[in-house]
Design a protein around this motif. Structure first.
Motif, PDB file in Angstrom:
ATOM      1  N   VAL A 145     -56.608  62.624  29.319  1.00  0.00           N
ATOM      2  CA  VAL A 145     -56.405  63.697  28.336  1.00  0.00           C
ATOM      3  C   VAL A 145     -55.896  64.963  29.027  1.00  0.00           C
ATOM      4  O   VAL A 145     -54.939  65.602  28.579  1.00  0.00           O
ATOM      5  CB  VAL A 145     -57.725  63.967  27.565  1.00  0.00           C
ATOM      6  CG1 VAL A 145     -57.668  65.290  26.805  1.00  0.00           C
ATOM      7  CG2 VAL A 145     -58.021  62.818  26.611  1.00  0.00           C
ATOM      8  N   ALA A 187     -60.685  63.489  22.134  1.00  0.00           N
ATOM      9  CA  ALA A 187     -59.781  64.365  21.378  1.00  0.00           C
ATOM     10  C   ALA A 187     -60.550  65.111  20.286  1.00  0.00           C
ATOM     11  O   ALA A 187     -60.309  66.307  20.052  1.00  0.00           O
ATOM     12  CB  ALA A 187     -58.648  63.545  20.780  1.00  0.00           C
ATOM     13  N   ALA A 192     -58.475  68.314  20.492  1.00  0.00           N
ATOM     14  CA  ALA A 192     -57.115  67.963  20.911  1.00  0.00           C
ATOM     15  C   ALA A 192     -56.497  66.905  20.003  1.00  0.00           C
ATOM     16  O   ALA A 192     -55.579  66.194  20.408  1.00  0.00           O
ATOM     17  CB  ALA A 192     -57.123  67.478  22.359  1.00  0.00           C
ATOM     18  N   LEU A 196     -52.692  66.263  21.193  1.00  0.00           N
ATOM     19  CA  LEU A 196     -52.466  64.974  21.858  1.00  0.00           C
ATOM     20  C   LEU A 196     -51.690  63.992  20.987  1.00  0.00           C
ATOM     21  O   LEU A 196     -51.548  62.824  21.355  1.00  0.00           O
ATOM     22  CB  LEU A 196     -53.808  64.329  22.237  1.00  0.00           C
ATOM     23  CG  LEU A 196     -54.483  64.820  23.506  1.00  0.00           C
ATOM     24  CD1 LEU A 196     -55.824  64.101  23.681  1.00  0.00           C
ATOM     25  CD2 LEU A 196     -53.614  64.575  24.734  1.00  0.00           C
TER      26      LEU A 196
END
Lengths: 313, 107
Positions: A145, A187, A192, A196
């Motif tokens: 990530v 995430a 994110a 992402l």
């Protein structure tokens, strides 16, 4: 035996060990990210890094900087230019070391509260070996990530595009359903889900739903602006167009006609005469005006995208 | 092995020597860079040491317990230099490593 010039390829791993020991000694929670950690997980091809990236629990950030200060490390002074994303790290330098230690208090692209994001990754931390020592790091998917977000922030840089492509290739070949679930979990936890999105799309994983609160949307908007518009005109415009809006005209004027002392700090190469400065100001305004249509266009697109809650590519 | 001093009071010739505990190190084909992490606990920023040439070879040998005579023999063979010509300088080098805390004796 004398101390000799320390080559950069050796300095960076040794500085990881040093930075880790400082955190351990002072009881600071620290996670090492990017460079050597990504290579240890085989998520990045080998290349010589120029610094150490260590992410401190926001609670421990100041304590850690104090600890480095006590060992002779000092903060690298930054030029006073505006930024779109809040300053997320402090760069520490030492006269005997050829590499920096970049101390993070947050990570760009993680739009949750920095403490919440850090705590999640800390709970799932692992260890990797660097310079014959074990240092704390995000787990493999946490490192994926971080690596993805680092690349996605500046995809106009070729090296970042290459590293993102490499990351997605490696993950496509190695990620099973457990890892996919872990990616989605991270995430969601670090905020994110949207930042992402290109990674999820490349891996054909369904992205989690993003939060809908205004703070998150504002951060998402900043991220998109920064990602698509990282040039001086964009940064000055973003700095000027913010609340309170009644001050926007004054901020715009300041952005166009920089005060003399600030101008000298930002452009130390400009000659000492007044006419040198005005000529440089003229060139700067010219560059700004030529970049303005593109900046406004992209900013409007990202603003609309942020309001609609989805990424635009 | 520049900058070597004659061995101090420590008897280098007896026992075997090995890397001290708590070091960080990066070893490549032609050099070793070493950091003593214990200095951080004593409040100082450790200075890295870089060893090249014969110093690097000796450091590599010291990854496992090694006596002075073993080191002299190995370097003599590798560098094609008579053992008698090496013994004193290698002993001085080990003495220096011992003084700065990078090696410890295994009796």
């Amino acid at each position: 035996m004398r101390e000799r010039h320390l080559p950069l390829p050796d300095a960076v791993p040794l500085a990881h060990a040093l930075a880790s020991r400082v955190a351990e000694r002072d009881g600071c929670k620290a996670l090492f990210i990017k460079g050597h950690v990504a290579e240890a997980y085989e998520l990045r091809r080998h290349r010589v890094s120029s610094d150490v990236d260590v992410w401190l629990s926001p609670d421990d950030f100041e304590c850690y900087l104090d600890a480095l200060h006590s060992l002779g490390w000092t903060e690298r002074q930054l030029r006073p230019a505006p930024r779109i994303l809040a300053l997320h790290s402090t760069t520490m330098i030492h006269e005997s070391w050829p590499c920096d230690i970049d101390v993070h208090r947050a990570f760009p692209g993680m739009l949750a509260e920095p403490q919440d994001a850090f705590d999640h990754l800390w709970r799932h931390r692992s260890q990797v070996e660097v310079a014959g020592t074990m240092i704390p790091a995000c787990d493999r998917m946490g490192t994926a990530v971080v690596t993805a977000l680092h690349a996605l922030r500046d995809m106009h840089v070729e090296r970042n595009r290459v590293e993102f492509d490499y990351l997605t290739k490696v993950l496509r070949e190695s990620v099973g359903s457990t890892d996919s679930a872990r990616l989605v979990e991270i995430a969601s936890a670090v905020g994110a889900a949207q930042t992402l999105e290109p990674l999820f799309r490349a891996l054909r994983i369904e992205a989690p739903d993003p939060p809908s609160d205004p703070v998150y949307l504002h951060r998402w908007h900043d991220w998109e602006w920064r990602r698509k518009n990282n040039n001086p005109t964009s940064r000055w415009l973003r700095e000027a167009v913010r609340r309170p809006y009644r001050n926007v005209p004054a901020r715009l004027w300041r952005a166009v006609i920089l005060p003399g002392d600030l101008f000298r700090q930002l452009y130390p190469e400009v000659g000492p005469r007044r006419r040198d400065m005005w000529a440089a100001r003229g060139r700067r305004i010219g560059r700004g005006l030529s970049a303005l249509p593109g900046v406004v266009g992209v900013a409007w697109t990202s603003y609309r995208s942020g309001r609609q809650g989805g990424p635009s590519t | 092995m520049s900058g070597m001093n004659s061995p101090d009071r420590v008897d280098i010739t007896s026992g075997r020597w090995v890397h001290a505990a708590d070091l960080a190190q990066v070893c490549t084909e032609d050099r070793s860079s070493v950091l003593d992490l214990r200095q951080i606990d004593h409040g100082t920023c450790p200075s890295p040491y870089v060893m090249e040439g014969a110093g690097h070879r000796i450091w590599t040998l010291l990854s496992g317990p090694c006596s002075l005579s073993d080191m002299v023999r190995a370097i003599s063979e590798a560098c094609e230099i008579a053992e008698d010509d090496l013994s004193e300088s290698i002993a001085a080098f080990i003495g220096e490593l011992d003084r700065i805390g990078l090696v410890s004796r295994v009796d």
